[in-house]
Design an enzyme around this catalytic site. Structure first.
Site, PDB file in Angstrom:
ATOM      1  N   LYS A 116       0.423   5.778   8.291  1.00  0.00           N
ATOM      2  CA  LYS A 116       1.139   5.727   7.011  1.00  0.00           C
ATOM      3  C   LYS A 116       0.168   5.878   5.846  1.00  0.00           C
ATOM      4  O   LYS A 116       0.384   6.662   4.928  1.00  0.00           O
ATOM      5  CB  LYS A 116       1.905   4.400   6.917  1.00  0.00           C
ATOM      6  CG  LYS A 116       2.657   4.248   5.638  1.00  0.00           C
ATOM      7  CD  LYS A 116       2.669   2.899   4.987  1.00  0.00           C
ATOM      8  CE  LYS A 116       1.501   2.051   4.940  1.00  0.00           C
ATOM      9  NZ  LYS A 116       1.409   1.098   3.851  1.00  0.00           N
ATOM     10  N   LYS A 144      -7.255   1.613  -2.650  1.00  0.00           N
ATOM     11  CA  LYS A 144      -6.834   1.233  -1.290  1.00  0.00           C
ATOM     12  C   LYS A 144      -6.920   2.435  -0.338  1.00  0.00           C
ATOM     13  O   LYS A 144      -7.381   2.316   0.794  1.00  0.00           O
ATOM     14  CB  LYS A 144      -5.402   0.672  -1.340  1.00  0.00           C
ATOM     15  CG  LYS A 144      -4.757   0.420   0.002  1.00  0.00           C
ATOM     16  CD  LYS A 144      -5.404  -0.713   0.787  1.00  0.00           C
ATOM     17  CE  LYS A 144      -4.758  -0.839   2.173  1.00  0.00           C
ATOM     18  NZ  LYS A 144      -5.328  -1.918   2.958  1.00  0.00           N
ATOM     19  N   SER A 193       0.878  -1.189   0.000  1.00  0.00           N
ATOM     20  CA  SER A 193       0.000   0.000   0.000  1.00  0.00           C
ATOM     21  C   SER A 193       0.905   1.225   0.000  1.00  0.00           C
ATOM     22  O   SER A 193       1.537   1.519   1.016  1.00  0.00           O
ATOM     23  CB  SER A 193      -0.870   0.039   1.254  1.00  0.00           C
ATOM     24  OG  SER A 193      -1.604  -1.141   1.399  1.00  0.00           O
TER      25      SER A 193
HETATM   26  P1  NAD Z   1       5.984  -5.962   7.216  1.00  0.00           P
HETATM   27  O1  NAD Z   1       6.779  -4.812   7.722  1.00  0.00           O
HETATM   28  O2  NAD Z   1       5.572  -7.045   8.167  1.00  0.00           O
HETATM   29  O3  NAD Z   1       6.755  -6.675   5.985  1.00  0.00           O
HETATM   30  C1  NAD Z   1       7.504  -5.995   5.028  1.00  0.00           C
HETATM   31  C2  NAD Z   1       8.708  -6.847   4.663  1.00  0.00           C
HETATM   32  O4  NAD Z   1       9.472  -6.159   3.646  1.00  0.00           O
HETATM   33  C3  NAD Z   1       9.667  -7.085   5.829  1.00  0.00           C
HETATM   34  O5  NAD Z   1       9.895  -8.479   5.950  1.00  0.00           O
HETATM   35  C4  NAD Z   1      10.942  -6.329   5.422  1.00  0.00           C
HETATM   36  O6  NAD Z   1      12.124  -6.944   5.903  1.00  0.00           O
HETATM   37  C5  NAD Z   1      10.857  -6.372   3.917  1.00  0.00           C
HETATM   38  N1  NAD Z   1      11.621  -5.319   3.226  1.00  0.00           N
HETATM   39  C6  NAD Z   1      11.689  -3.999   3.507  1.00  0.00           C
HETATM   40  N2  NAD Z   1      12.461  -3.361   2.606  1.00  0.00           N
HETATM   41  C7  NAD Z   1      12.899  -4.298   1.723  1.00  0.00           C
HETATM   42  C8  NAD Z   1      13.707  -4.253   0.567  1.00  0.00           C
HETATM   43  N3  NAD Z   1      14.244  -3.108   0.119  1.00  0.00           N
HETATM   44  N4  NAD Z   1      13.937  -5.399  -0.103  1.00  0.00           N
HETATM   45  C9  NAD Z   1      13.409  -6.580   0.321  1.00  0.00           C
HETATM   46  N5  NAD Z   1      12.627  -6.691   1.420  1.00  0.00           N
HETATM   47  C10 NAD Z   1      12.375  -5.556   2.116  1.00  0.00           C
HETATM   48  O7  NAD Z   1       4.679  -5.309   6.531  1.00  0.00           O
HETATM   49  P2  NAD Z   1       3.278  -6.026   6.231  1.00  0.00           P
HETATM   50  O8  NAD Z   1       2.373  -5.892   7.413  1.00  0.00           O
HETATM   51  O9  NAD Z   1       3.531  -7.343   5.615  1.00  0.00           O
HETATM   52  O10 NAD Z   1       2.664  -5.006   5.142  1.00  0.00           O
HETATM   53  C11 NAD Z   1       3.124  -4.968   3.804  1.00  0.00           C
HETATM   54  C12 NAD Z   1       2.225  -3.999   3.051  1.00  0.00           C
HETATM   55  O11 NAD Z   1       0.869  -4.478   3.101  1.00  0.00           O
HETATM   56  C13 NAD Z   1       2.198  -2.581   3.645  1.00  0.00           C
HETATM   57  O12 NAD Z   1       2.163  -1.637   2.611  1.00  0.00           O
HETATM   58  C14 NAD Z   1       0.913  -2.572   4.452  1.00  0.00           C
HETATM   59  O13 NAD Z   1       0.362  -1.273   4.599  1.00  0.00           O
HETATM   60  C15 NAD Z   1       0.022  -3.456   3.599  1.00  0.00           C
HETATM   61  N6  NAD Z   1      -1.069  -4.090   4.332  1.00  0.00           N
HETATM   62  C16 NAD Z   1      -0.859  -4.598   5.588  1.00  0.00           C
HETATM   63  C17 NAD Z   1      -1.913  -5.172   6.280  1.00  0.00           C
HETATM   64  C18 NAD Z   1      -1.707  -5.742   7.659  1.00  0.00           C
HETATM   65  O14 NAD Z   1      -2.708  -6.017   8.350  1.00  0.00           O
HETATM   66  N7  NAD Z   1      -0.478  -5.938   8.122  1.00  0.00           N
HETATM   67  C19 NAD Z   1      -3.198  -5.226   5.706  1.00  0.00           C
HETATM   68  C20 NAD Z   1      -3.375  -4.757   4.395  1.00  0.00           C
HETATM   69  C21 NAD Z   1      -2.304  -4.171   3.728  1.00  0.00           C
END
Ligand code: NAD
Length: 294
Positions: free
Chosen positions: A238, A170, A95
């Site tokens: 965010k 979104k 997102s």
């Molecule tokens: P998270 O922080 O748990 O996971 C993100 C991952 O990306 C981490 O494992 C991190 O190490 C990795 N990462 C960061 N920079 C990187 C790079 N340059 N190269 C490779 N890997 C890298 O986040 P999440 O909760 O999984 O959310 C991911 C996305 O989904 C976000 O944009 C969030 O807003 C969206 N989202 C989350 C939820 C939720 O409930 N958690 C729900 C809907 C949407």
């Protein structure tokens, strides 16, 4: 064909696992090597950089925290663009700010490939169940090529329009959820201040026009004082920051988002950033000098 998967966090990990379960061969990368090892144990192949994922796969999914992470993973050092093969498709499911999707798409198209922005709604439980709502922006041909793949992670996969429109959808979702939670918090706090039982008010209104999926999910938690996430306040901050940035670009009025992000930032400054976004009611409770419970 191998599928690349980058970003194995709360959401990416179960999504990648669902693709493996569906029979796809995955090449995975995350800056946290422990997450990569977990997927390798499930049958994925490890890559050592984003560029390597791109050099081995022509469909690459990214699931990263926010715009700067996606910019870095795609266009930064050892990023996807360094290894990208012609006629590849990058599906960014993070997102992020839609204007960043549009800018990155130009770079990807200049390299002879396509970018889709495909953020999701549903959170970790639906990522695990493979029942996310996936909203996609980008070229129709690219969408058609990955639609079946995306359907392994979601129960609804819809193309909204051109690149950036997935993230606009979104952000629209996040405005409506935030406003719904704020409305619920305001209403239940008024009831508590008036000496009317907030739980009874919830039961009285839930089948009427004010009933909603958000109310059903959040009111029972809030009335127990349960703020275990779910979706964290800091993640909603965010998303609302991305709403404000997009609103500036497109000259759209967003007064509700401006007020609610301030409430959420106040709670974050007090150490509540990791609470579920239903915890927004704590802002009202503080202002009202009351606690809203059953
Ligand atoms: P998270 O922080 O748990 O996971 C993100 C991952 O990306 C981490 O494992 C991190 O190490 C990795 N990462 C960061 N920079 C990187 C790079 N340059 N190269 C490779 N890997 C890298 O986040 P999440 O909760 O999984 O959310 C991911 C996305 O989904 C976000 O944009 C969030 O807003 C969206 N989202 C989350 C939820 C939720 O409930 N958690 C729900 C809907 C949407």
């Amino acid at each position: 064909m191998d599928i690349g998967f980058i970003g194995l966090g709360i959401m990416g990990k179960p999504m990648a696992k669902n693709l493996i379960k569906a029979g796809y061969s995955l090449v995975v990368y995350d800056i946290v090597s422990k997450s990569v090892e977990e997927l390798v144990a499930d049958g994925a192949v490890a890559a050592t950089s984003n560029a390597e994922v791109a050099s081995r796969c022509k469909i690459i999914i990214t699931m990263l925290p926010n715009s700067p992470h996606v910019e870095s993973a795609v266009a930064g050092p050892k990023g996807i663009l360094e290894g990208l093969q012609k006629d590849s498709i990058i599906v960014d499911m993070s997102s992020i700010d839609p204007t960043v999707s549009i800018a990155l798409s130009k770079k990807v198209e200049a390299a002879g490939s396509a970018l889709l922005d495909a953020p999701v709604s549903g959170g970790e439980p639906k990522a695990i169940d493979g029942t996310l709502a996936i909203m996609v922006g980008g070229r129709q041909e690219a969408f058609d090529a990955v639609k079946d793949l995306l359907a392994k992670m979601g129960s609804s996969v819809m193309r909204v329009g051109d690149i950036g429109s997935g993230n606009i959808a979104k952000l629209s979702n996040q405005i409506m959820v935030a406003a719904n939670i704020a409305g619920m918090s305001e209403a239940l706090t008024l009831a508590a201040k008036a000496g009317v039982n907030a739980e009874v008010v919830f039961q009285a209104v839930r089948k009427g026009l004010a009933g909603s999926t958000v109310l059903e999910a959040k009111a029972p938690m809030v009335l127990e004082g349960d703020y275990k996430p779910g979706f964290r306040i800091e993640l909603h901050i965010k998303d609302l920051a991305n709403v404000l940035a997009a609103a500036k670009t497109y000259e759209a009025p967003v007064p509700l988002s401006e007020i609610i992000i301030e409430m959420m930032k106040t709670l974050q400054a007090q150490g509540h950033g990791a609470d579920d976004h239903g915890g927004l009611i704590q802002y009202y409770e503080q202002q009202a000098g009351t606690v809203v419970r059953k």
